[in-house]
Design a protein around this motif. Structure first.
Motif, PDB file in Angstrom:
ATOM      1  N   LEU A 114       3.753  10.137  -7.283  1.00  0.00           N
ATOM      2  CA  LEU A 114       4.766  10.456  -8.281  1.00  0.00           C
ATOM      3  C   LEU A 114       4.245  10.346  -9.717  1.00  0.00           C
ATOM      4  O   LEU A 114       4.942  10.730 -10.659  1.00  0.00           O
ATOM      5  CB  LEU A 114       5.964   9.507  -8.107  1.00  0.00           C
ATOM      6  CG  LEU A 114       6.745   9.646  -6.796  1.00  0.00           C
ATOM      7  CD1 LEU A 114       7.706   8.473  -6.629  1.00  0.00           C
ATOM      8  CD2 LEU A 114       7.482  10.965  -6.725  1.00  0.00           C
ATOM      9  N   GLY A 115       3.045   9.795  -9.884  1.00  0.00           N
ATOM     10  CA  GLY A 115       2.511   9.594 -11.228  1.00  0.00           C
ATOM     11  C   GLY A 115       3.235   8.513 -11.987  1.00  0.00           C
ATOM     12  O   GLY A 115       3.404   8.603 -13.208  1.00  0.00           O
ATOM     13  N   LEU A 116       3.661   7.459 -11.277  1.00  0.00           N
ATOM     14  CA  LEU A 116       4.443   6.386 -11.891  1.00  0.00           C
ATOM     15  C   LEU A 116       3.595   5.133 -12.089  1.00  0.00           C
ATOM     16  O   LEU A 116       2.887   4.709 -11.184  1.00  0.00           O
ATOM     17  CB  LEU A 116       5.623   6.008 -10.984  1.00  0.00           C
ATOM     18  CG  LEU A 116       6.781   6.992 -10.883  1.00  0.00           C
ATOM     19  CD1 LEU A 116       7.804   6.470  -9.880  1.00  0.00           C
ATOM     20  CD2 LEU A 116       7.432   7.205 -12.239  1.00  0.00           C
ATOM     21  N   PRO A 117       3.676   4.508 -13.254  1.00  0.00           N
ATOM     22  CA  PRO A 117       3.015   3.220 -13.437  1.00  0.00           C
ATOM     23  C   PRO A 117       3.875   2.102 -12.846  1.00  0.00           C
ATOM     24  O   PRO A 117       5.069   2.000 -13.132  1.00  0.00           O
ATOM     25  CB  PRO A 117       2.922   3.083 -14.967  1.00  0.00           C
ATOM     26  CG  PRO A 117       4.095   3.862 -15.474  1.00  0.00           C
ATOM     27  CD  PRO A 117       4.323   4.999 -14.500  1.00  0.00           C
ATOM     28  N   GLY A 152       0.825  -1.211   0.000  1.00  0.00           N
ATOM     29  CA  GLY A 152       0.000   0.000   0.000  1.00  0.00           C
ATOM     30  C   GLY A 152       0.855   1.255   0.000  1.00  0.00           C
ATOM     31  O   GLY A 152       0.539   2.238  -0.692  1.00  0.00           O
ATOM     32  N   ILE A 153       1.948   1.238   0.773  1.00  0.00           N
ATOM     33  CA  ILE A 153       2.884   2.361   0.762  1.00  0.00           C
ATOM     34  C   ILE A 153       3.457   2.555  -0.641  1.00  0.00           C
ATOM     35  O   ILE A 153       3.539   3.680  -1.153  1.00  0.00           O
ATOM     36  CB  ILE A 153       4.017   2.123   1.789  1.00  0.00           C
ATOM     37  CG1 ILE A 153       3.474   2.220   3.219  1.00  0.00           C
ATOM     38  CG2 ILE A 153       5.168   3.115   1.574  1.00  0.00           C
ATOM     39  CD1 ILE A 153       4.477   1.818   4.279  1.00  0.00           C
ATOM     40  N   VAL A 154       3.858   1.452  -1.258  1.00  0.00           N
ATOM     41  CA  VAL A 154       4.408   1.513  -2.621  1.00  0.00           C
ATOM     42  C   VAL A 154       3.417   2.168  -3.572  1.00  0.00           C
ATOM     43  O   VAL A 154       3.769   3.076  -4.347  1.00  0.00           O
ATOM     44  CB  VAL A 154       4.775   0.099  -3.111  1.00  0.00           C
ATOM     45  CG1 VAL A 154       5.047   0.106  -4.613  1.00  0.00           C
ATOM     46  CG2 VAL A 154       5.980  -0.434  -2.357  1.00  0.00           C
ATOM     47  N   MET A 155       2.158   1.713  -3.534  1.00  0.00           N
ATOM     48  CA  MET A 155       1.175   2.229  -4.478  1.00  0.00           C
ATOM     49  C   MET A 155       0.818   3.688  -4.190  1.00  0.00           C
ATOM     50  O   MET A 155       0.603   4.476  -5.113  1.00  0.00           O
ATOM     51  CB  MET A 155      -0.072   1.352  -4.472  1.00  0.00           C
ATOM     52  CG  MET A 155       0.180  -0.083  -4.927  1.00  0.00           C
ATOM     53  SD  MET A 155       1.254  -0.248  -6.395  1.00  0.00           S
ATOM     54  CE  MET A 155       0.331   0.686  -7.614  1.00  0.00           C
ATOM     55  N   ASP A 156       0.770   4.062  -2.914  1.00  0.00           N
ATOM     56  CA  ASP A 156       0.523   5.472  -2.569  1.00  0.00           C
ATOM     57  C   ASP A 156       1.623   6.366  -3.135  1.00  0.00           C
ATOM     58  O   ASP A 156       1.352   7.450  -3.670  1.00  0.00           O
ATOM     59  CB  ASP A 156       0.434   5.645  -1.053  1.00  0.00           C
ATOM     60  CG  ASP A 156      -0.868   5.109  -0.475  1.00  0.00           C
ATOM     61  OD1 ASP A 156      -1.816   4.865  -1.248  1.00  0.00           O
ATOM     62  OD2 ASP A 156      -0.933   4.929   0.760  1.00  0.00           O
TER      63      ASP A 156
END
Length: 296
Positions: free
Chosen positions: A251-254, A242-246
């Motif tokens: 950052l607007g990163l896929p 969840g931290i990674v996806m937040d």
């Protein structure tokens, strides 16, 4: 040195004991009385009734708790570390939290004349017990130098990654790689079994080629053994993804493979398996495949 340690769970307990065995005076506090039981018989360990009382006796306070709100509570809540810590003391947070949370905590501690290092770890319970953790540290170089001798009592690899928050960025990268690879190993073993081929022999073959990884070696064996006892609980991996996806959204990163893995961990926890090890994704794949067990 007087060291305070807060967070005596699966990993925190052995980490704290390493510091005590190295000759440091250990001060501990915990929310749950049962987690203090292993320390009560040790005359060299002092148990305190609040984080502030612990901090009043410690030059360095280490926190190893579940998430950012827990770190904030033990540092800044009623009876928190900042109420007892002397100016110039050092706080080392070894929890896994968001990089932005680490930077915010550092700024708040600076207002109390306290230094801060974010130093999350990788290696799970086994690494904590064997003092073989990988420590990823973020903070000023002089603060890292102050903490480094203590960190080397806990880990074989201790790396100063950069400024505050950099350790948490490195840990997020670690969780991307470990989460995705655990999922890939489970998929491969499931594929082998459902194809009518012995997954034990498949794993043995893969260990000799480019597919080798420590996760295939260690976690793959746990899957074969159907050993789902937690070395790293599934709900914690869910939290970390969840931290990674937040961060990715910020950052607007896929991060397509990380996003898919995060959803699988969500399903794992939602299926009631959050207290088992993250290798229990194997069970989820079995359910997706009509309930056929990968390993009988």
């Amino acid at each position: 040195m007087n060291i305070g340690f807060i967070g005596l769970g699966l990993m925190g307990k052995p980490m704290a004991l390493h510091l005590a065995r190295a000759g440091h005076a250990l001060h501990v506090w915990a929310r749950r009385a049962e987690t203090l039981a292993p320390f009560r018989a040790d005359a060299d360990v002092m148990i305190h009734d609040s984080p502030s009382a612990l901090a009043a006796r410690a030059e360095v306070v280490i926190t190893m708790v579940a998430d950012a709100p827990d770190v904030v509570e033990v540092l800044f809540g009623t009876g928190g570390v900042v109420e007892g810590a002397a100016p110039g003391s050092l706080v080392v947070d070894m929890s896994t939290i968001a990089p932005a949370a680490a930077r915010g905590i550092a700024a708040r501690l600076a207002g109390h004349d306290l230094s801060f290092l974010d130093a999350p770890v990788s290696g799970g319970e086994r690494g904590a017990i064997e003092a073989s953790l990988t420590v990823m540290a973020g903070g000023p170089a002089e603060v890292f130098a102050r903490a480094e001798p203590l960190l080397r009592l806990l880990g074989r690899s201790v790396i100063h990654v950069g400024e505050v928050g950099a350790g948490q960025v490195a840990k997020a990268c670690n969780q991307i790689l470990t989460g995705v690879t655990v999922m890939a190993v489970a998929e491969a073993l499931n594929f082998a079994r459902c194809s009518g081929v012995d997954p034990c022999r498949v794993r043995e073959a893969l260990l000799g080629g480019f597919a080798y990884s420590r996760i295939l070696e260690n976690h793959g064996q746990r899957m074969l053994d159907r050993n789902f006892q937690p070395g790293f609980k599934a709900w914690m991996h869910q939290k970390d993804m969840g931290i990674v996806m937040d961060e990715a959204h910020r950052l607007g990163l896929p991060l397509p493979t990380a996003a898919a893995t995060a959803q699988v961990f969500n399903a794992l926890v939602g299926s009631g398996l959050g207290e088992e090890d993250s290798v229990a994704v194997l069970k989820l794949l079995e359910a997706f495949g009509g309930g056929r067990p990968v390993i009988p």
